[in-house]
Every structure is written in C-alpha cells, then in structure tokens.
Design an enzyme around this catalytic site. Structure first.
Site, PDB file in Angstrom:
ATOM      1  N   GLN A   1       1.830 -18.097  16.447  1.00 17.58           N
ATOM      2  CA  GLN A   1       1.222 -17.090  16.453  1.00 17.58           C
ATOM      3  C   GLN A   1       1.496 -15.649  15.144  1.00 17.58           C
ATOM      4  O   GLN A   1       0.401 -14.628  14.798  1.00 17.58           O
ATOM      5  CB  GLN A   1       1.026 -15.940  17.262  1.00 17.58           C
ATOM      6  CG  GLN A   1      -0.104 -17.648  18.451  1.00 17.58           C
ATOM      7  CD  GLN A   1       0.934 -17.071  20.219  1.00 17.58           C
ATOM      8  OE1 GLN A   1       0.147 -16.263  20.597  1.00 17.58           O
ATOM      9  NE2 GLN A   1       1.963 -17.681  20.445  1.00 17.58           N
TER      10      GLN A   1
ATOM     11  N   ASP B   1       0.659  -7.800  19.238  1.00 12.81           N
ATOM     12  CA  ASP B   1       0.552  -7.587  20.512  1.00 12.81           C
ATOM     13  C   ASP B   1      -0.562  -6.588  20.539  1.00 12.81           C
ATOM     14  O   ASP B   1      -1.135  -6.752  22.117  1.00 12.81           O
ATOM     15  CB  ASP B   1       1.555  -7.163  21.011  1.00 12.81           C
ATOM     16  CG  ASP B   1       2.858  -8.130  21.391  1.00 12.81           C
ATOM     17  OD1 ASP B   1       2.373  -9.205  20.904  1.00 12.81           O
ATOM     18  OD2 ASP B   1       3.705  -7.902  20.946  1.00 12.81           O
TER      19      ASP B   1
ATOM     20  N   MET C   1       1.002 -15.636  23.124  1.00 13.28           N
ATOM     21  CA  MET C   1       1.994 -13.862  22.548  1.00 13.28           C
ATOM     22  C   MET C   1       1.240 -12.531  23.171  1.00 13.28           C
ATOM     23  O   MET C   1       0.483 -13.008  23.812  1.00 13.28           O
ATOM     24  CB  MET C   1       2.579 -13.953  21.819  1.00 13.28           C
ATOM     25  CG  MET C   1       3.489 -14.540  21.289  1.00 13.28           C
ATOM     26  SD  MET C   1       4.494 -13.693  19.696  1.00 13.28           S
ATOM     27  CE  MET C   1       6.330 -15.268  20.081  1.00 13.28           C
ATOM     28  N   GLY C   2       1.792 -11.819  23.202  1.00  9.81           N
ATOM     29  CA  GLY C   2       1.689 -10.420  24.143  1.00  9.81           C
ATOM     30  C   GLY C   2       2.472  -9.271  24.618  1.00  9.81           C
ATOM     31  O   GLY C   2       2.572  -8.406  24.867  1.00  9.81           O
TER      32      GLY C   2
ATOM     33  N   ASP D   1       6.130  -0.553  19.425  1.00 10.41           N
ATOM     34  CA  ASP D   1       6.862   0.591  19.701  1.00 10.41           C
ATOM     35  C   ASP D   1       7.766   0.613  19.761  1.00 10.41           C
ATOM     36  O   ASP D   1       8.578   1.670  19.905  1.00 10.41           O
ATOM     37  CB  ASP D   1       6.484   0.351  21.666  1.00 10.41           C
ATOM     38  CG  ASP D   1       6.822  -0.659  22.216  1.00 10.41           C
ATOM     39  OD1 ASP D   1       7.495  -1.926  21.665  1.00 10.41           O
ATOM     40  OD2 ASP D   1       6.923  -0.692  23.424  1.00 10.41           O
TER      41      ASP D   1
ATOM     42  N   GLY E   1     -14.554 -19.651  24.093  1.00 12.83           N
ATOM     43  CA  GLY E   1     -15.005 -20.341  24.875  1.00 12.83           C
ATOM     44  C   GLY E   1     -14.275 -21.122  25.664  1.00 12.83           C
ATOM     45  O   GLY E   1     -14.272 -22.079  27.334  1.00 12.83           O
TER      46      GLY E   1
ATOM     47  N   ALA F   1       0.953  -1.017   0.080  1.00 13.72           N
ATOM     48  CA  ALA F   1       0.496  -0.065  -0.172  1.00 13.72           C
ATOM     49  C   ALA F   1       1.031   0.902   0.014  1.00 13.72           C
ATOM     50  O   ALA F   1       0.947   2.213  -0.386  1.00 13.72           O
ATOM     51  CB  ALA F   1      -0.984   0.138   1.177  1.00 13.72           C
TER      52      ALA F   1
END
Length: 326
Positions: free
Chosen positions: A258, A131, A173-174, A106, A189, A25
């Site tokens: 992930q 994340d 992850m995160g 970040d 769930g 893009a």
C-alpha cells in the site's frame, strides 16, 4: 520574509506516494522565490548526522511520477533526545539552513514542533501519510494512491473469493484510523469494514454474513484496519473459524504494498499545491504550521492542533457501507 534565505527539506516516518512530488514542488517554488534549498537525507537522522546536499531545480527533475522518496526516510532515536536535537541544530546552522519543511505524519510533525520550540526554528509541515489521520486537512499526500492500490487488490481477491465461495478478511494499513478500510470497502463493494473507531463483534459479522448467503451471496469480503484496537484480520478470521466452522475463511494482509507505486494524479496535484503553499507560508513569516487543504482551499494548521486532535471518521460513510452491502 524575515531572515529566511535557505530552507531544508526532509521526509520522515513511513513513506507515502507523492512525497517526491512534494519535494519537487517545495524545491522549485523556493528557487522561484529566490531561496536556496538543501535536501536532508533519511529524515531527522540526516539532520543529526549531517547528510545534507544542496538541491537545484535539476535535482528534482523527473521525480513527480516516482513512488517513495528520493530523500529516503528513517527512524531516528537520537532526535528524541536533547543531545541529538542539539546536534541537528548545529548541523542545520553549519549548512546555513534558516527554516525546515518536513513531509510526514503525526510523529514527524511532533518532532518538528519540539525542535521548533527548543531552537526557535521556523518549521512548516506537509501531511505525508497514507493513513489520512492528520487533523486539519481533508486528505493527506499518499492516501488516494494507497486507496487505489487497495481497490485494485480487492477487485482481484473478489475474483477468487467468488470462484471458491469463500469469506475473505483483507487487512489494510491505517494504524489507529479506519479511513483506508472504510473507504476501501465502499469503493470495492466489500460487505463490511472493521475499523478502530467503531467496535464490531463476531456475532454481528456472522449475522451479516448469514443474511448475505440467504440472499444468494456465495462469497464475502471484509476489510479490517490493522489497528491494535481491532486486533487485525487474523484475530477476526480465527474467531469466525472457531465459532462458525461452516465458513471457508481466508486472510490476505496487503502490508507494504500500500505504500508503493506511482502516485495518482490526485496525489501529484495535492503534493504540488501543498509544496508550493509551504514556500508561500515561509515568505509570509508563518512558522510551526502544517499546510492542509479543506474544501479545496489551502489552510495553515498549528502543529498543536494537527497533532493533538483526532480526525473523525464520518458516520454517514459507515451508514453508506451498511446500506449498500445488503
């Protein structure tokens, strides 16, 4: 538009599905607006070492569906030093690059902010991280795909957990943000989510699991954010095993699974919108902002705001998970 005639694009930090859609893009929107485009390989490392190549429209053909990043990504210790950043600036000027578009998290935006301040270089950031932890944007490039990857994995784990009547801790992850764990738990769930934003004690988990078994639930799944603040899935699994040996406990760590895979339609559209908006920002003489999306509208977020502020997890989502997992 000022004096910008040529832009450089780089991807930095952890890869995220949809980065290629963003590269496409940015490249095509820039060319459409009469700008020259240079692709910078391996993030800031490529800026330091001069791994730079001119991009035409055909260079980004047939990449929108690809995971990863065709520009590659790498950590770069040299860029954290004034000498390394001077090399990067010299290479940028030699290549005739007037502005940078940085796709990353970040850490990548922090690097862009420092570079922009030192050399007065217009820098535009795109939030590329699974994340979803950047302040000022409702969602980040790669988050939706990673969430769907988690959903697919947990659905499969549910089959074997039910068959063997087991308690599974699934680590996702995160980093220091619980968005993947919390929303992954709601979507799949799962019975609970352990996230760094809210503390969870083993006895709370045990009471919750007991209630499930009393209601004829023969298995449970708990999603755990990988953060050091939570200790990860192994930490909780070991504590539950030691304190409540009657439970058959297993751990699955999804890991880098992930980060891979073809981006979802949502991530492709998001990356396309943000990438085109990055060029709009350059044409408007904007600088040192992250392009975000809030309430389905494009927003410009100063680097200082995007980096320094913590993005909060919505308390109502925590309550939704609690209410629906009885």
């Amino acid at each position: 538009m000022g004096t910008v005639k040529c832009i450089g694009i780089l991807t930095s930090g952890g890869d995220a599905p949809g980065m290629n859609a963003a590269i496409r893009a940015v490249t095509r929107a820039a060319i459409y607006n009469g700008l020259q485009v240079k692709g910078i390989y391996r993030g800031y490392k490529g800026l330091v070492t001069g791994e730079i190549k001119e991009f035409k429209s055909q260079n980004v053909s047939n990449i929108i569906q690809l995971g990863g990043t065709i520009l590659k990504t790498a950590r770069c210790k040299e860029f954290t030093t004034p000498e390394g950043r001077q090399l990067a600036y010299d290479n940028m000027k030699r290549e005739g690059i007037d502005a940078l578009v940085i796709i990353g998290g970040d850490g990548s935006l922090t690097g862009a902010r420092i570079f922009a301040q030192e050399f007065d270089v217009p820098c535009i950031g795109l939030p590329g991280t699974i994340d979803n932890d950047l302040y000022g944007t409702d969602t980040t490039i790669g988050y939706d795909t990673a969430l769907n990857t988690i959903l697919d994995a947990v659905d499969k784990i549910r089959d074997t957990a039910t068959s063997h009547e087991r308690l599974f801790f699934v680590e996702v992850m995160g980093r220091d943000a619980g968005f993947l764990a919390l929303n992954g738990a709601i979507a799949s769930g799962a019975e609970a989510a352990i996230i760094p934003e809210f503390s969870t004690e083993v006895d709370q988990l045990e009471e919750f699991i007991k209630n499930g078994f009393r209601k004829s639930k023969n298995s449970s799944i708990v999603l755990v954010a990988e953060s050091e603040l939570t200790g990860g899935a192994m930490h909780y699994a070991e504590r539950v095993k030691n304190e409540y040996p009657q439970y058959d406990v297993r751990v699955t760590i999804l890991g880098h699974l992930q980060r891979g895979g073809s981006p979802t339609a949502h991530d492709r559209i998001l990356a396309s919108r943000l990438g085109a908006a990055a060029i709009d920002a350059i044409m408007e003489d904007q600088r040192n902002v992250m392009i975000g999306i809030e309430h389905d509208e494009i927003v410009y977020v100063p680097f200082s705001k995007a980096i320094k502020n913590d993005k909060p997890v919505k308390r109502d989502l925590v309550n939704v998970l609690k209410e629906l997992s009885i």
